[in-house]
Design a protein around this motif. Structure first.
Motif, mmCIF file in Angstrom:
data_model
loop_
_atom_site.group_PDB
_atom_site.id
_atom_site.type_symbol
_atom_site.label_atom_id
_atom_site.label_comp_id
_atom_site.label_asym_id
_atom_site.label_seq_id
_atom_site.Cartn_x
_atom_site.Cartn_y
_atom_site.Cartn_z
ATOM 1 N N ARG A 80 65.439 -3.907 -0.848
ATOM 2 C CA ARG A 80 66.452 -4.532 -1.701
ATOM 3 C C ARG A 80 67.243 -5.608 -0.954
ATOM 4 O O ARG A 80 68.144 -6.223 -1.528
ATOM 5 C CB ARG A 80 67.390 -3.455 -2.254
ATOM 6 C CG ARG A 80 66.680 -2.455 -3.182
ATOM 7 C CD ARG A 80 67.653 -1.579 -3.940
ATOM 8 N NE ARG A 80 68.318 -0.589 -3.115
ATOM 9 C CZ ARG A 80 67.864 0.638 -2.892
ATOM 10 N NH1 ARG A 80 66.702 1.014 -3.424
ATOM 11 N NH2 ARG A 80 68.537 1.487 -2.147
ATOM 12 N N LEU A 81 66.924 -5.822 0.326
ATOM 13 C CA LEU A 81 67.570 -6.890 1.087
ATOM 14 C C LEU A 81 66.993 -8.245 0.679
ATOM 15 O O LEU A 81 65.977 -8.317 -0.008
ATOM 16 C CB LEU A 81 67.355 -6.653 2.581
ATOM 17 C CG LEU A 81 68.124 -5.472 3.185
ATOM 18 C CD1 LEU A 81 67.689 -5.240 4.625
ATOM 19 C CD2 LEU A 81 69.625 -5.698 3.106
ATOM 20 N N PRO A 82 67.630 -9.341 1.081
ATOM 21 C CA PRO A 82 67.095 -10.669 0.744
ATOM 22 C C PRO A 82 65.632 -10.819 1.168
ATOM 23 O O PRO A 82 65.211 -10.320 2.217
ATOM 24 C CB PRO A 82 68.012 -11.623 1.525
ATOM 25 C CG PRO A 82 69.309 -10.882 1.619
ATOM 26 C CD PRO A 82 68.934 -9.444 1.773
ATOM 27 N N ALA A 83 64.882 -11.524 0.358
ATOM 28 C CA ALA A 83 63.437 -11.592 0.526
ATOM 29 C C ALA A 83 63.014 -12.210 1.856
ATOM 30 O O ALA A 83 61.902 -11.949 2.339
ATOM 31 C CB ALA A 83 62.824 -12.387 -0.627
ATOM 32 N N GLN A 84 63.877 -13.023 2.473
ATOM 33 C CA GLN A 84 63.474 -13.664 3.729
ATOM 34 C C GLN A 84 63.397 -12.686 4.901
ATOM 35 O O GLN A 84 62.904 -13.048 5.982
ATOM 36 C CB GLN A 84 64.418 -14.820 4.078
ATOM 37 C CG GLN A 84 65.865 -14.443 4.350
ATOM 38 C CD GLN A 84 66.751 -14.592 3.125
ATOM 39 O OE1 GLN A 84 66.305 -14.295 2.014
ATOM 40 N NE2 GLN A 84 67.976 -15.064 3.327
ATOM 41 N N GLN A 88 69.496 -19.824 11.772
ATOM 42 C CA GLN A 88 70.808 -20.146 11.210
ATOM 43 C C GLN A 88 70.912 -19.687 9.754
ATOM 44 O O GLN A 88 71.538 -20.334 8.911
ATOM 45 C CB GLN A 88 71.096 -21.650 11.329
ATOM 46 C CG GLN A 88 71.107 -22.137 12.772
ATOM 47 C CD GLN A 88 71.426 -23.611 12.916
ATOM 48 O OE1 GLN A 88 71.579 -24.327 11.939
ATOM 49 N NE2 GLN A 88 71.540 -24.076 14.145
ATOM 50 N N ASP A 89 70.283 -18.548 9.489
ATOM 51 C CA ASP A 89 70.292 -17.945 8.152
ATOM 52 C C ASP A 89 71.472 -16.973 8.085
ATOM 53 O O ASP A 89 71.319 -15.769 8.290
ATOM 54 C CB ASP A 89 68.970 -17.234 7.903
ATOM 55 C CG ASP A 89 68.879 -16.593 6.522
ATOM 56 O OD1 ASP A 89 69.878 -16.648 5.764
ATOM 57 O OD2 ASP A 89 67.813 -16.028 6.210
ATOM 58 N N ILE A 90 72.645 -17.492 7.839
ATOM 59 C CA ILE A 90 73.859 -16.675 7.852
ATOM 60 C C ILE A 90 73.854 -15.679 6.691
ATOM 61 O O ILE A 90 74.321 -14.543 6.828
ATOM 62 C CB ILE A 90 75.116 -17.563 7.799
ATOM 63 C CG1 ILE A 90 75.067 -18.608 8.929
ATOM 64 C CG2 ILE A 90 76.371 -16.705 7.922
ATOM 65 C CD1 ILE A 90 74.880 -18.021 10.311
ATOM 66 N N THR A 91 73.303 -16.089 5.550
ATOM 67 C CA THR A 91 73.226 -15.172 4.406
ATOM 68 C C THR A 91 72.377 -13.955 4.749
ATOM 69 O O THR A 91 72.770 -12.801 4.505
ATOM 70 C CB THR A 91 72.635 -15.895 3.181
ATOM 71 O OG1 THR A 91 73.483 -16.996 2.844
ATOM 72 C CG2 THR A 91 72.530 -14.948 1.996
ATOM 73 N N LEU A 145 71.802 -8.286 6.640
ATOM 74 C CA LEU A 145 71.255 -7.334 7.606
ATOM 75 C C LEU A 145 72.377 -6.582 8.302
ATOM 76 O O LEU A 145 72.294 -5.357 8.502
ATOM 77 C CB LEU A 145 70.391 -8.068 8.636
ATOM 78 C CG LEU A 145 69.804 -7.204 9.749
ATOM 79 C CD1 LEU A 145 68.813 -6.194 9.195
ATOM 80 C CD2 LEU A 145 69.144 -8.077 10.819
ATOM 81 N N PHE A 146 73.435 -7.291 8.654
ATOM 82 C CA PHE A 146 74.589 -6.669 9.304
ATOM 83 C C PHE A 146 75.182 -5.584 8.410
ATOM 84 O O PHE A 146 75.413 -4.441 8.856
ATOM 85 C CB PHE A 146 75.624 -7.738 9.622
ATOM 86 C CG PHE A 146 76.983 -7.218 9.974
ATOM 87 C CD1 PHE A 146 77.223 -6.613 11.199
ATOM 88 C CD2 PHE A 146 78.037 -7.328 9.069
ATOM 89 C CE1 PHE A 146 78.476 -6.130 11.528
ATOM 90 C CE2 PHE A 146 79.294 -6.849 9.394
ATOM 91 C CZ PHE A 146 79.524 -6.246 10.622
ATOM 92 N N GLU A 147 75.419 -5.895 7.153
ATOM 93 C CA GLU A 147 76.013 -4.916 6.236
ATOM 94 C C GLU A 147 75.081 -3.724 6.018
ATOM 95 O O GLU A 147 75.528 -2.562 5.958
ATOM 96 C CB GLU A 147 76.342 -5.599 4.905
ATOM 97 C CG GLU A 147 77.462 -6.633 5.027
ATOM 98 C CD GLU A 147 77.691 -7.421 3.750
ATOM 99 O OE1 GLU A 147 76.956 -7.182 2.762
ATOM 100 O OE2 GLU A 147 78.596 -8.286 3.739
ATOM 101 N N HIS A 148 73.787 -3.995 5.912
ATOM 102 C CA HIS A 148 72.800 -2.925 5.748
ATOM 103 C C HIS A 148 72.801 -2.007 6.975
ATOM 104 O O HIS A 148 72.735 -0.769 6.837
ATOM 105 C CB HIS A 148 71.412 -3.542 5.549
ATOM 106 C CG HIS A 148 70.298 -2.543 5.506
ATOM 107 N ND1 HIS A 148 69.998 -1.806 4.390
ATOM 108 C CD2 HIS A 148 69.397 -2.170 6.469
ATOM 109 C CE1 HIS A 148 68.968 -1.019 4.647
ATOM 110 N NE2 HIS A 148 68.587 -1.221 5.899
#
Length: 469
Positions: free
Chosen positions: A13-17, A186-189, A194-197
């Motif tokens: 469920r995390l961002p697809a990248q 530089q993918d801050i999003t 990932l940090f929150e997960h």
């Protein structure tokens, strides 16, 4: 299908990248060779009594209901050199059950395979199965082995070898390199997600990047001290092999020492000794510095972040040393801390290195004060032992019980692991089964398994270990 796995796949469920959705590649004729029923119960699996079904699922030939197979993206520093082109090249995460990842290793090519075939051969699969479960029995935080399956296909390395798939279980497969690749891009999003997960999954009490770094440092400091206390050498401590959870991960060219020497290296690819036994504390600090660098973009005041992270990194060697001293005190029977303890410990280690004493057997023999048998120059040992015995007389409690709990009688010795693999390749799994039974209770008196405590003879000695990729 009777097999039920209670999947709840938070990583998917995390961002697809952060990953590539990708199914494992079916194999020709899967055959189950090992299954960890106790671990399966921990994961909440039911219907695990049909071997054919287990072989189909844990070879990757059948995708179980609820699975969302994917390959994770990461990068890393390999032997100190940045490599941005990594990711799960032969591993596929089926999903998560009861808070644990269930991952297939050797399940076929993925978008991150580069020139690899995505497969594994039987030797490294059984090696990781034995080593990871042995580490678990020793009390070391580690990934676990759920299943090993022969594929009925050949894998080509230097020659044709029998193929196999390992099912690995971990509290997660998030690595230092997982953070590194997002920071490098530089993918801050993605980095924030990932940090929150990671906080949700591993460190719910942490409130920011500094807290996260400090929590990971604490776990890694304890882990490396634990490795050192049992003579374990990981062999390839790249940042992509450093788990945020604090678990031992990626059993490639790892090994347990027989004769003690601080500069011991087994890994065939560690030609400069970067990951030698004695270097492991310094390397984990270096790895944590790379994690800190990857977390900097998440901080609004990056100058202040760098100062805070630097303080944390500089404090880490003392944390490792504190854990190391606590564990080695226990290994020589000391429950209390006094001046001179470290000198006593290092005196024994120096003597062991000078005389090539067996690491595991020397410390275990302290329990009944027979360690002198491990030394060629016994008078030199007795010179060390006299003040040690005096120190034990001042200890409260039961020093022998302390030593027995800190010093295993059995480890997964390299020559026994290699003998087991050779037998399995020839179709005989008896040594594998016997080794697994013995290593399940490493702190007990070995009894019928006393032969497994014997160091290798000269012609049995394993000089080099290999990744097996």
């Amino acid at each position: 299908m009777s097999l039920h796995i209670p999947f709840d796949n938070s990583y998917a469920r995390l961002p697809a990248q952060l990953f590539a959705s990708h199914a494992p590649t079916p194999v020709a004729t899967p055959r189950l060779v090992a299954f960890n029923h106790a671990l399966a119960a921990t994961l909440g699996l039911t219907g695990t009594d049909e071997e054919d079904t287990l072989a189909q699922v844990f070879s990757g030939s059948v995708i179980p209901p609820g699975a969302e197979p994917l390959a994770q993206l990461y990068a890393g520093h390999q032997f100190g050199h940045w490599n941005p082109n990594l990711g799960d090249g032969r591993a596929i995460l089926l999903g998560e059950a009861n808070g644990y990842d269930i991952q297939l290793k050797g399940a076929g090519r993925t978008p991150y395979s580069r020139s690899g075939d995505g497969r594994a051969w039987l030797g490294p699969v059984l090696r990781e199965y034995v080593l990871s479960e042995a580490m678990h029995a020793l009390g070391v935080p580690t990934t676990r082995a759920l299943a090993a399956v022969e594929t009925g296909e050949e894998v080509f390395r230097e020659t044709a070898l029998p193929g196999a798939v390992l099912t690995r279980v971990a509290t997660s497969h998030i690595r230092v390199g997982t953070f590194q690749i997002l920071a490098a891009r530089q993918d801050i999003t993605g980095l924030q997600a990932l940090f929150e997960h990671t906080l949700t999954r591993h460190f719910p009490d942490a409130t920011g990047p500094v807290d996260l770094l400090d929590a990971v440092i604490a776990r890694q400091a304890e882990l490396i001290a634990h490795w050192m206390s049992i003579g374990f050498i990981h062999g390839v401590m790249n940042t992509d092999n450093c788990a945020i959870s604090g678990e031992t991960i990626d059993y490639g060219p790892c090994a347990f020492m027989d004769s003690y020497h601080p500069n011991t290296v087994f890994s065939s690819i560690d030609r400069q000794g970067r990951y030698a036994y004695a270097n492991q504390p310094d390397i984990v600090v270096w790895n944590m510095a790379q994690l800190a660098t990857a977390l900097v973009p998440l901080m609004p005041d990056q100058d202040a972040a760098i100062k805070a992270f630097t303080r944390s990194i500089h404090a880490m060697p003392a944390l490792i040393h504190h854990s190391w001293l606590r564990r080695f005190r226990a290994k020589i029977g000391l429950n209390t801390a006094r001046d001179g303890d470290e000198t006593l410990i290092t005196g024994l280690l120096t003597l062991m290195a000078q005389q090539g004493a067996d690491f595991t057997n020397t410390f275990r023999a302290l329990v009944n004060d027979s360690a002198g048998d491990q030394f060629v120059d016994r008078p030199a040992y007795e010179d060390w032992a006299r003040p040690w015995r005096d120190r034990l007389e001042q200890e409260p409690g039961d020093p022998q019980a302390t030593m027995r709990a800190a010093n295993p009688a059995l480890i997964a010795r390299n020559h026994r692991v290699e003998q087991m693999i050779q037998a399995a390749v020839a179709g005989d799994y008896t040594p594998f089964t016997r080794l697994m039974t013995a290593l399940a209770t490493p702190y007990d008196a070995p009894g019928a398994f006393s032969d497994l405590a014997r160091p290798p003879s000269e012609d049995e000695r394993v000089q080099r270990t290999f990744c097996g990729t």
